[in-house]
Design an enzyme around this catalytic site. Structure first.
Site, PDB file in Angstrom:
ATOM      1  N   ASN A 168      81.663 113.765 -25.185  1.00  0.00           N
ATOM      2  CA  ASN A 168      82.632 114.418 -26.565  1.00  0.00           C
ATOM      3  C   ASN A 168      83.955 114.698 -24.990  1.00  0.00           C
ATOM      4  O   ASN A 168      84.842 115.486 -25.075  1.00  0.00           O
ATOM      5  CB  ASN A 168      82.248 116.065 -26.716  1.00  0.00           C
ATOM      6  CG  ASN A 168      80.883 115.733 -27.960  1.00  0.00           C
ATOM      7  OD1 ASN A 168      80.540 114.793 -28.697  1.00  0.00           O
ATOM      8  ND2 ASN A 168      80.098 116.207 -27.469  1.00  0.00           N
ATOM      9  N   HIS A 179      79.093 123.439 -37.794  1.00  0.00           N
ATOM     10  CA  HIS A 179      77.417 123.508 -36.971  1.00  0.00           C
ATOM     11  C   HIS A 179      76.647 124.661 -36.722  1.00  0.00           C
ATOM     12  O   HIS A 179      76.780 125.678 -37.156  1.00  0.00           O
ATOM     13  CB  HIS A 179      78.556 123.610 -35.847  1.00  0.00           C
ATOM     14  CG  HIS A 179      78.085 123.224 -33.848  1.00  0.00           C
ATOM     15  ND1 HIS A 179      77.462 124.320 -34.154  1.00  0.00           N
ATOM     16  CD2 HIS A 179      77.486 121.916 -33.885  1.00  0.00           C
ATOM     17  CE1 HIS A 179      76.766 123.729 -32.504  1.00  0.00           C
ATOM     18  NE2 HIS A 179      77.657 122.001 -32.717  1.00  0.00           N
ATOM     19  N   GLU A 187      85.507 123.917 -39.599  1.00  0.00           N
ATOM     20  CA  GLU A 187      85.745 123.586 -38.832  1.00  0.00           C
ATOM     21  C   GLU A 187      87.540 122.266 -39.045  1.00  0.00           C
ATOM     22  O   GLU A 187      87.085 122.069 -39.511  1.00  0.00           O
ATOM     23  CB  GLU A 187      84.672 122.308 -38.179  1.00  0.00           C
ATOM     24  CG  GLU A 187      83.360 123.170 -37.811  1.00  0.00           C
ATOM     25  CD  GLU A 187      81.995 122.098 -37.411  1.00  0.00           C
ATOM     26  OE1 GLU A 187      82.390 121.307 -37.142  1.00  0.00           O
ATOM     27  OE2 GLU A 187      81.029 122.567 -37.709  1.00  0.00           O
ATOM     28  N   SER A 236      81.591 117.960 -36.899  1.00  0.00           N
ATOM     29  CA  SER A 236      81.653 117.494 -35.360  1.00  0.00           C
ATOM     30  C   SER A 236      81.146 116.592 -35.424  1.00  0.00           C
ATOM     31  O   SER A 236      80.743 114.836 -34.767  1.00  0.00           O
ATOM     32  CB  SER A 236      80.194 118.316 -34.806  1.00  0.00           C
ATOM     33  OG  SER A 236      79.681 118.947 -35.943  1.00  0.00           O
ATOM     34  N   ASP A 258      86.631 126.229 -36.251  1.00  0.00           N
ATOM     35  CA  ASP A 258      86.159 125.963 -34.813  1.00  0.00           C
ATOM     36  C   ASP A 258      86.295 124.766 -34.843  1.00  0.00           C
ATOM     37  O   ASP A 258      86.480 123.740 -35.126  1.00  0.00           O
ATOM     38  CB  ASP A 258      84.581 125.794 -35.114  1.00  0.00           C
ATOM     39  CG  ASP A 258      83.654 125.275 -34.154  1.00  0.00           C
ATOM     40  OD1 ASP A 258      84.406 125.247 -33.334  1.00  0.00           O
ATOM     41  OD2 ASP A 258      82.166 125.915 -33.602  1.00  0.00           O
ATOM     42  N   HIS A 277      86.260 120.307 -31.753  1.00  0.00           N
ATOM     43  CA  HIS A 277      86.585 118.743 -31.306  1.00  0.00           C
ATOM     44  C   HIS A 277      88.088 118.391 -31.859  1.00  0.00           C
ATOM     45  O   HIS A 277      88.442 116.825 -31.919  1.00  0.00           O
ATOM     46  CB  HIS A 277      85.353 117.892 -32.439  1.00  0.00           C
ATOM     47  CG  HIS A 277      84.238 117.442 -32.503  1.00  0.00           C
ATOM     48  ND1 HIS A 277      83.351 117.297 -31.663  1.00  0.00           N
ATOM     49  CD2 HIS A 277      83.095 119.051 -32.852  1.00  0.00           C
ATOM     50  CE1 HIS A 277      82.510 117.630 -31.135  1.00  0.00           C
ATOM     51  NE2 HIS A 277      81.640 118.557 -32.167  1.00  0.00           N
ATOM     52  N   LYS A 324      84.508 120.131 -24.048  1.00  0.00           N
ATOM     53  CA  LYS A 324      84.759 118.786 -25.409  1.00  0.00           C
ATOM     54  C   LYS A 324      86.081 117.984 -24.418  1.00  0.00           C
ATOM     55  O   LYS A 324      85.887 117.353 -23.473  1.00  0.00           O
ATOM     56  CB  LYS A 324      84.086 118.719 -26.409  1.00  0.00           C
ATOM     57  CG  LYS A 324      83.337 119.241 -26.586  1.00  0.00           C
ATOM     58  CD  LYS A 324      82.995 119.029 -28.273  1.00  0.00           C
ATOM     59  CE  LYS A 324      80.835 119.598 -28.169  1.00  0.00           C
ATOM     60  NZ  LYS A 324      80.656 120.385 -29.659  1.00  0.00           N
TER      61      LYS A 324
HETATM   62  C1  LIG Z   1      79.837 121.105 -29.487  1.00  0.00           C
HETATM   63  C2  LIG Z   1      80.439 122.263 -30.530  1.00  0.00           C
HETATM   64  C3  LIG Z   1      80.018 123.779 -30.019  1.00  0.00           C
HETATM   65  C4  LIG Z   1      79.203 124.161 -28.725  1.00  0.00           C
HETATM   66  O1  LIG Z   1      79.859 124.545 -27.995  1.00  0.00           O
HETATM   67  P1  LIG Z   1      79.203 124.201 -27.020  1.00  0.00           P
HETATM   68  O2  LIG Z   1      80.102 124.972 -25.489  1.00  0.00           O
HETATM   69  O3  LIG Z   1      78.723 123.129 -26.387  1.00  0.00           O
HETATM   70  O4  LIG Z   1      78.223 125.182 -27.223  1.00  0.00           O
HETATM   71  C5  LIG Z   1      80.133 124.346 -31.186  1.00  0.00           C
HETATM   72  N1  LIG Z   1      80.922 123.758 -32.517  1.00  0.00           N
HETATM   73  C6  LIG Z   1      80.944 122.972 -32.547  1.00  0.00           C
HETATM   74  C7  LIG Z   1      81.655 122.152 -33.605  1.00  0.00           C
HETATM   75  C8  LIG Z   1      80.780 122.345 -31.936  1.00  0.00           C
HETATM   76  O5  LIG Z   1      81.147 120.866 -32.272  1.00  0.00           O
END
Ligand SMILES: *Cc1c(COP(=O)(O)O)cnc(C)c1O
Length: 374
Positions: free
Chosen positions: A49, A135, A179, A183, A208, A211, A231
């Site tokens: 990512n 997520h 989101e 993801s 969220d 990405h 990411k």
């Molecule tokens: C990767 C991810 C997370 C978690 O983030 P980390 O910093 O890896 O713990 C939360 N929400 C989504 C949508 C993700 O893809």
């Protein structure tokens, strides 16, 4: 006596093996330019990512090294004690500015951010509306809160509206969780519509942006913008950007912030340097999506909406077989299986990076065409 414990674990593992759902850790040495070494083989990774390749950018590494030398390896205590280092404070100010918000709060990871935010805002007697493809950590935070949870079908805003119409009256507060870029599917939420419905029913919205940050046009902003430093920013940690009162409340009430050690200063410094690059190099930031679209065009798939493109396979075992075939041709594209995705929708999740060359993208598309089960 651990006989029953081991028997339990062994029995559970046998079930996972039989369903092709067992997971294993594979030591992987990531290098620059989307390279990864596994089992002595050098691969081009389409599973990271690290969308802009910033985890290996010399400027990001230098910023981390400097903070490491100056402030040490760890934060020493919770942010509320002595763990709020100068790089962390600077990062929070920059994140807030980047998102057009008053303030920001950095958590140990994105997962920890979502475990802390939701339970600090809603609880028993309140209502949470969450997209079914949200997520795992959005669901975990929602469950921890004790609020009533209503899951709506993916991006189906008519259902979201109907749920609010039916249940909003009985709840003190309502929170929508979704989101910006999903993801495992790489598609986008209809945020303008969601924010409009939220407004009409006095519901709060958390987006969220794990990405989306830095790789897709931001578009509509929610009152609660959370994401990760792990990411596009190539480091580690999570964040929330919001109004000053909300950030102040979470500073006192988010348990996954209060009762855990602050982010290592070097991780904060790395993320800050990466954010600088995101803001000053728009051509770099546009590249992953352009490569994803080149890939979807070559395969005759619908145009990519983000740097994440799912190649649906179906059965978990078939996804593993396809991933293995690609690995033999020099590509690392990890199979994504239930429960990360719904049963029957196992897939290869292809993630594009600015560090990929066009020729590598074309070669992957061709290898996939030749390896796909028909
Ligand atoms: C990767 C991810 C997370 C978690 O983030 P980390 O910093 O890896 O713990 C939360 N929400 C989504 C949508 C993700 O893809």
């Amino acid at each position: 006596m651990s006989d029953s414990l081991d028997a339990f674990a062994t029995d559970k593992l046998a079930g996972l093996d039989a369903a092709a759902l067992r997971r294993r850790l594979v030591p992987t040495a990531r290098g620059p330019a989307a390279s990864a070494e596994r089992g002595g083989r050098s691969l081009v990774s389409f599973s990271c990512n690290d969308y802009l390749g910033l985890s290996h950018d010399p400027r990001v590494i230098a910023a981390a090294a400097e903070a490491l030398a100056r402030y040490g390896a760890g934060a020493g205590a919770s942010q509320l004690v002595t763990g709020h280092s100068p790089p962390l404070a600077a990062l929070e100010a920059r994140l807030a500015r980047h998102k057009g918000k008053d303030a920001a709060l950095v958590f140990g990871s994105g997962y920890l951010a979502n475990l802390g935010i939701t339970p600090a805002l809603v609880g028993p007697g309140d209502l949470i509306l969450i997209d079914e493809l949200g997520h795992s950590c959005l669901f975990a935070g929602a469950r921890m809160s004790g609020a009533q949870i209503r899951t709506f079908p993916h991006n189906r805003i008519e259902q979201l509206r109907a749920d609010l119409r039916d249940d909003r009256g009985a709840a003190r507060r309502a929170l929508i969780l979704t989101e910006r870029i999903f993801s495992m599917d790489g598609d986008r939420a209809p945020l303008p519509e969601i924010l409009e419905i939220a407004e009409a029913y006095d519901a709060w919205t958390l987006v969220d942006d794990a990405h989306g940050l830095g790789v897709v046009a931001p578009g509509a902003r929610a009152p609660l913008e959370m994401g990760t430093l792990s990411k596009t920013l190539g480091s580690y940690g999570g964040y929330l950007c919001a109004s000053r009162p909300v950030i102040d409340l979470l500073t006192s009430r988010a348990r996954s912030l209060v009762y855990t050690t602050g982010l290592p200063p070097a991780s904060a410094a790395a993320a800050l340097a990466a954010l600088d690059i995101v803001e000053t190099e728009p051509a770099l930031a546009a590249r992953p999506l352009a490569l994803a679209r080149r890939f979807t065009a070559r395969l005759g798939l619908p145009p990519a909406q983000s740097p994440v493109v799912p190649v649906l396979v179906g059965a978990a075992e078939a996804a593993l077989t396809l991933s293995k075939a690609l690995e033999e041709r020099g590509f690392l594209v990890v199979a994504i299986r239930p429960p990360t995705v719904a049963p029957g929708t196992a897939r290869l999740r292809v993630a594009f990076s600015a560090a990929h060359a066009e020729a590598q993208v074309d070669a992957l598309a061709d290898a996939l065409t030749e390896s796909m089960p028909r």
